[in-house]
Design an enzyme around this catalytic site. Sequence first.
Site, PDB file in Angstrom:
ATOM      1  N   HIS A  60      15.282  44.447  29.345  1.00  0.00           N
ATOM      2  CA  HIS A  60      14.040  43.729  29.664  1.00  0.00           C
ATOM      3  C   HIS A  60      12.998  44.047  28.613  1.00  0.00           C
ATOM      4  O   HIS A  60      12.974  45.163  28.091  1.00  0.00           O
ATOM      5  CB  HIS A  60      13.529  44.147  31.056  1.00  0.00           C
ATOM      6  N   GLU A 104      18.329  39.667  37.105  1.00  0.00           N
ATOM      7  CA  GLU A 104      19.343  38.616  37.107  1.00  0.00           C
ATOM      8  C   GLU A 104      20.697  39.097  37.615  1.00  0.00           C
ATOM      9  O   GLU A 104      21.506  38.301  38.085  1.00  0.00           O
ATOM     10  CB  GLU A 104      19.519  38.043  35.693  1.00  0.00           C
TER      11      GLU A 104
HETATM   12  N1  COA Z   1      23.117  43.880  25.996  1.00  0.00           N
HETATM   13  C1  COA Z   1      23.356  44.457  24.806  1.00  0.00           C
HETATM   14  N2  COA Z   1      22.388  44.845  23.959  1.00  0.00           N
HETATM   15  C2  COA Z   1      21.119  44.652  24.355  1.00  0.00           C
HETATM   16  C3  COA Z   1      20.804  44.072  25.589  1.00  0.00           C
HETATM   17  C4  COA Z   1      21.863  43.670  26.419  1.00  0.00           C
HETATM   18  N3  COA Z   1      21.635  43.107  27.611  1.00  0.00           N
HETATM   19  N4  COA Z   1      19.453  43.995  25.709  1.00  0.00           N
HETATM   20  C5  COA Z   1      18.956  44.520  24.580  1.00  0.00           C
HETATM   21  N5  COA Z   1      19.954  44.904  23.769  1.00  0.00           N
HETATM   22  C6  COA Z   1      19.851  45.548  22.467  1.00  0.00           C
HETATM   23  C7  COA Z   1      19.660  44.548  21.349  1.00  0.00           C
HETATM   24  O1  COA Z   1      20.888  44.052  20.881  1.00  0.00           O
HETATM   25  C8  COA Z   1      18.939  45.378  20.330  1.00  0.00           C
HETATM   26  O2  COA Z   1      19.864  46.203  19.691  1.00  0.00           O
HETATM   27  P1  COA Z   1      19.691  46.550  18.121  1.00  0.00           P
HETATM   28  O3  COA Z   1      18.389  47.281  18.027  1.00  0.00           O
HETATM   29  O4  COA Z   1      20.887  47.389  17.825  1.00  0.00           O
HETATM   30  O5  COA Z   1      19.665  45.232  17.395  1.00  0.00           O
HETATM   31  C9  COA Z   1      18.045  46.275  21.178  1.00  0.00           C
HETATM   32  O6  COA Z   1      18.675  46.368  22.460  1.00  0.00           O
HETATM   33  C10 COA Z   1      16.659  45.728  21.394  1.00  0.00           C
HETATM   34  O7  COA Z   1      16.773  44.360  21.719  1.00  0.00           O
HETATM   35  P2  COA Z   1      15.542  43.370  21.802  1.00  0.00           P
HETATM   36  O8  COA Z   1      16.046  41.973  21.775  1.00  0.00           O
HETATM   37  O9  COA Z   1      14.482  43.764  20.857  1.00  0.00           O
HETATM   38  O10 COA Z   1      15.015  43.735  23.232  1.00  0.00           O
HETATM   39  P3  COA Z   1      14.083  42.889  24.107  1.00  0.00           P
HETATM   40  O11 COA Z   1      13.218  43.816  24.820  1.00  0.00           O
HETATM   41  O12 COA Z   1      13.401  41.800  23.374  1.00  0.00           O
HETATM   42  O13 COA Z   1      15.163  42.199  25.068  1.00  0.00           O
HETATM   43  C11 COA Z   1      16.024  40.761  26.649  1.00  0.00           C
HETATM   44  C12 COA Z   1      14.879  41.713  26.315  1.00  0.00           C
HETATM   45  C13 COA Z   1      15.907  40.384  28.119  1.00  0.00           C
HETATM   46  C14 COA Z   1      15.876  39.495  25.797  1.00  0.00           C
HETATM   47  C15 COA Z   1      17.392  41.444  26.374  1.00  0.00           C
HETATM   48  O14 COA Z   1      17.449  42.676  27.051  1.00  0.00           O
HETATM   49  C16 COA Z   1      18.585  40.567  26.717  1.00  0.00           C
HETATM   50  O15 COA Z   1      18.956  39.708  25.922  1.00  0.00           O
HETATM   51  N6  COA Z   1      19.207  40.783  27.917  1.00  0.00           N
HETATM   52  C17 COA Z   1      20.349  39.992  28.318  1.00  0.00           C
HETATM   53  C18 COA Z   1      19.897  38.666  28.942  1.00  0.00           C
HETATM   54  C19 COA Z   1      19.248  38.847  30.282  1.00  0.00           C
HETATM   55  O16 COA Z   1      19.728  39.583  31.137  1.00  0.00           O
HETATM   56  N7  COA Z   1      18.127  38.135  30.455  1.00  0.00           N
HETATM   57  C20 COA Z   1      17.365  38.169  31.684  1.00  0.00           C
HETATM   58  C21 COA Z   1      16.098  38.935  31.484  1.00  0.00           C
HETATM   59  S1  COA Z   1      15.236  39.182  33.008  1.00  0.00           S
END
Ligand code: COA
Length: 361
Positions: free
Chosen positions: A245, A303
């Site tokens: 998140h 989710e």
């Molecule tokens: N699975 C695998 N890796 C994940 C991850 C996940 N669910 N969520 C974050 N990461 C990793 C990223 O790949 C990244 O790794 P890196 O630094 O090696 O490149 C790191 O964590 C940071 O990711 P980032 O995209 O900057 O984090 P964020 O805070 O912007 O991400 C989300 C938030 C929700 C977009 C992300 O956690 C995600 O894509 N989750 C899966 C989709 C999901 O469940 N969405 C519903 C949200 S309520």
Amino acid sequence: MANGLDDVVAAETVLSDVDGVGGHLTIRGHSLMELAGRRRYAQVVRLLFDGFFDDLPSDAELEKAIGKARVEVFDRVQPMLAQLAPLDIYSGMRAGMAVLPDGDSLADALRLIAAPAVLTPALLQLGRGETPVVPDEKADHAGDMLRMLSGTASPALAKALDSYLVTVCDHGLNASTFATRVVASTQAGLTSAILAGLGALKGPLHGGAPGPVIEMLDAIEASGDATAWLRKEIAHGERIMGFGHRVYRVRDPRADALKTVVRQLGSRSETGSRLALAETVEQAALEVLRIAKPQRSIQTNVEFYTALLLEAVGFPKEAFSNVFAAGRVAGWIAHAREQQATGRLIRPQSRYVGPVPDLVA
Ligand code: COA
């Protein structure tokens, strides 16, 4: 500059607060735990709308008005349902909502509350070759949604769906709420603003994740080894749906609220065995993510248990984002009204980093 506007405060709101460190969600002065399973969705709609509409009636009257709005929306969209049915279920719902009047009154707001709850079951039924069930204006909102979906609604399933709608009704300045507020700031009507929110919610990084959670659970069940399956996904650079998140660095409190509801439904044997599988997958995923991304605290988000709950109450996975919209629409409307009241257009700056024109002497 962070492209994701991380940590930028772009609005002041009285609606909700997401404490990503403590793992708390506050909605208009109430903790999520005070609301989910304790207040009905219509009551929470009233809580969110309070102060944003002049003519807000009592809880009981508002519930009746939402019932009337379901019937009105059904009558309005019925002639176009056959054209919408071939679209994917989310696009069909969005297109059906686009024909609603674009005003700012309470009546406009209630039609938007009613619309996802009416369009989603109607489009699913048409997709199955059945005739859509007409809404019952006297029924409660969640119960009627299930009755339109499957012809009946057990009180237990209706209560579970109602708790879900309450749990996801609002959540700070998430992507879809921000999109809604941007459009509302132009003083466009509520339908235009809510359509922006719907567009943002659809993506898998936001409200589109629960359908893929079901696909993951099915694939892991077939593979028989959760840890190996999850490691392989991470090795291929895939994200594990239902985890991580932008704001929460601890477990999303909504995950626990929804897990409690699923556990209450768990006496049904199918839901119970699904919950056991999900708990195994959750533990494996947290461990795999902890090892793969030690620099980041990636925890269970809303989710993951949304997927289980919506599956248990009878929605197919293609319609999960629609049901999310059916809950979140209340928060979007309240945010749109709050933004409109500021009278301030949201208009940030961009920094130009492209080529510059040759200066002709
Ligand atoms: N699975 C695998 N890796 C994940 C991850 C996940 N669910 N969520 C974050 N990461 C990793 C990223 O790949 C990244 O790794 P890196 O630094 O090696 O490149 C790191 O964590 C940071 O990711 P980032 O995209 O900057 O984090 P964020 O805070 O912007 O991400 C989300 C938030 C929700 C977009 C992300 O956690 C995600 O894509 N989750 C899966 C989709 C999901 O469940 N969405 C519903 C949200 S309520």
